[in-house]
Scaffold this motif. Structure first.
Motif, PDB file in Angstrom:
ATOM      1  N   MET A  27      34.143  45.421  35.446  1.00 33.63           N
ATOM      2  CA  MET A  27      35.205  44.281  36.232  1.00 33.63           C
ATOM      3  C   MET A  27      35.731  43.253  35.948  1.00 33.63           C
ATOM      4  SD  MET A  27      33.998  41.772  39.555  1.00 33.63           S
ATOM      5  CE  MET A  27      34.786  40.727  40.330  1.00 33.63           C
ATOM      6  N   SER A  28      37.192  43.366  36.122  1.00 33.63           N
ATOM      7  CA  SER A  28      38.559  42.294  35.507  1.00 33.63           C
ATOM      8  C   SER A  28      37.974  41.186  35.948  1.00 33.63           C
ATOM      9  CB  SER A  28      39.218  42.964  36.074  1.00 33.63           C
ATOM     10  OG  SER A  28      40.390  43.887  35.648  1.00 33.63           O
ATOM     11  N   PRO A  29      38.515  40.117  35.236  1.00 28.95           N
ATOM     12  CA  PRO A  29      38.166  38.691  35.216  1.00 28.95           C
ATOM     13  C   PRO A  29      38.974  38.430  36.082  1.00 28.95           C
ATOM     14  CG  PRO A  29      39.927  38.926  33.013  1.00 28.95           C
ATOM     15  CD  PRO A  29      39.305  40.629  33.797  1.00 28.95           C
ATOM     16  N   THR A  30      39.387  36.950  37.119  1.00 32.81           N
ATOM     17  CA  THR A  30      39.509  36.916  38.107  1.00 32.81           C
ATOM     18  C   THR A  30      40.873  36.232  37.993  1.00 32.81           C
ATOM     19  OG1 THR A  30      37.515  36.125  39.708  1.00 32.81           O
ATOM     20  CG2 THR A  30      39.990  35.140  40.552  1.00 32.81           C
ATOM     21  N   VAL A  31      41.495  36.704  38.678  1.00 33.19           N
ATOM     22  CA  VAL A  31      43.408  36.250  37.958  1.00 33.19           C
ATOM     23  C   VAL A  31      44.024  35.010  39.227  1.00 33.19           C
ATOM     24  CG1 VAL A  31      45.612  36.593  38.052  1.00 33.19           C
ATOM     25  CG2 VAL A  31      44.244  37.949  36.869  1.00 33.19           C
ATOM     26  N   THR A  32      43.943  34.105  38.961  1.00 34.20           N
ATOM     27  CA  THR A  32      44.895  32.832  40.050  1.00 34.20           C
ATOM     28  C   THR A  32      46.233  33.344  39.644  1.00 34.20           C
ATOM     29  OG1 THR A  32      43.302  31.080  39.806  1.00 34.20           O
ATOM     30  CG2 THR A  32      45.039  30.633  40.854  1.00 34.20           C
ATOM     31  N   PHE A  33      47.515  33.207  40.844  1.00 35.84           N
ATOM     32  CA  PHE A  33      48.796  34.051  41.344  1.00 35.84           C
ATOM     33  C   PHE A  33      48.845  32.502  41.336  1.00 35.84           C
ATOM     34  CE2 PHE A  33      46.475  37.591  43.262  1.00 35.84           C
ATOM     35  CZ  PHE A  33      46.996  38.353  42.182  1.00 35.84           C
ATOM     36  N   ASP A  34      50.638  32.213  41.015  1.00 40.25           N
ATOM     37  CA  ASP A  34      51.630  30.995  40.610  1.00 40.25           C
ATOM     38  C   ASP A  34      51.667  30.937  41.824  1.00 40.25           C
ATOM     39  OD1 ASP A  34      54.040  29.760  39.370  1.00 40.25           O
ATOM     40  OD2 ASP A  34      55.111  30.049  41.115  1.00 40.25           O
TER      41      ASP A  34
ATOM     42  N   THR B 178      42.562  37.167  42.767  1.00 43.67           N
ATOM     43  CA  THR B 178      42.518  38.496  42.460  1.00 43.67           C
ATOM     44  C   THR B 178      41.192  39.490  41.782  1.00 43.67           C
ATOM     45  OG1 THR B 178      43.408  41.060  42.663  1.00 43.67           O
ATOM     46  CG2 THR B 178      44.759  39.596  41.029  1.00 43.67           C
ATOM     47  N   GLY B 179      40.909  39.323  41.388  1.00 43.30           N
ATOM     48  CA  GLY B 179      39.959  40.558  39.779  1.00 43.30           C
ATOM     49  C   GLY B 179      40.339  41.941  39.837  1.00 43.30           C
ATOM     50  N   ALA B 180      41.754  42.234  41.255  1.00 39.12           N
ATOM     51  CA  ALA B 180      42.317  43.048  40.217  1.00 39.12           C
ATOM     52  C   ALA B 180      42.738  43.821  38.888  1.00 39.12           C
ATOM     53  CB  ALA B 180      43.394  43.924  41.163  1.00 39.12           C
ATOM     54  N   GLY B 181      42.659  44.828  37.845  1.00 43.03           N
ATOM     55  CA  GLY B 181      42.938  44.408  36.297  1.00 43.03           C
ATOM     56  C   GLY B 181      44.396  44.925  36.715  1.00 43.03           C
TER      57      GLY B 181
END
Length: 82
Positions: free
Chosen positions: A1-8, A27-30
Motif C-alpha cells: 500500500m502506498s503512503p497517504t498523499v494530501t493534495f494541494d 489518497t493512498g493511490a500510488g
C-alpha cells in the motif's frame, strides 16, 4: 500500500467550490496525482464507482457520474484561469 498523499489545499478548495457536497479526501493511490503531488500542486476528482472495482477491466462508472466529474473538472480549471 502506498503512503497517504494530501493534495494541494488551493486546488482542493477549487474542486470543493465545484462540488460543494463532495467530501475532500486524501489518497493512498500510488499513481496518478498521488505521484505528482510530491512535485507539483495536485488534486483529484474521485468519480463514484458502483461496484468498487478499480484499475481492472471490471471497473465501471455510470455515464452520468462521469459527466458530472468532467463538468466539475472543467469548472475548476476555468476558475484557475480567472
Amino acid at each position: 500500500m502506498s503512503p497517504t498523499v494530501t493534495f494541494d489545499a488551493g486546488l482542493s478548495g477549487k474542486l470543493s467550490l465545484a462540488l460543494p457536497k463532495a467530501p475532500v479526501l486524501d489518497t493512498g493511490a500510488g499513481h496518478d496525482a498521488g505521484v505528482l503531488a510530491g512535485h507539483v500542486p495536485s488534486a483529484m476528482i474521485f468519480v463514484r464507482n458502483p461496484n468498487g472495482v478499480s484499475h481492472s477491466p471490471e471497473e465501471y462508472v455510470e455515464d452520468a457520474d462521469a459527466e458530472l466529474g468532467a463538468a466539475a473538472l472543467a469548472d475548476a480549471l476555468s476558475s484557475l484561469l480567472s
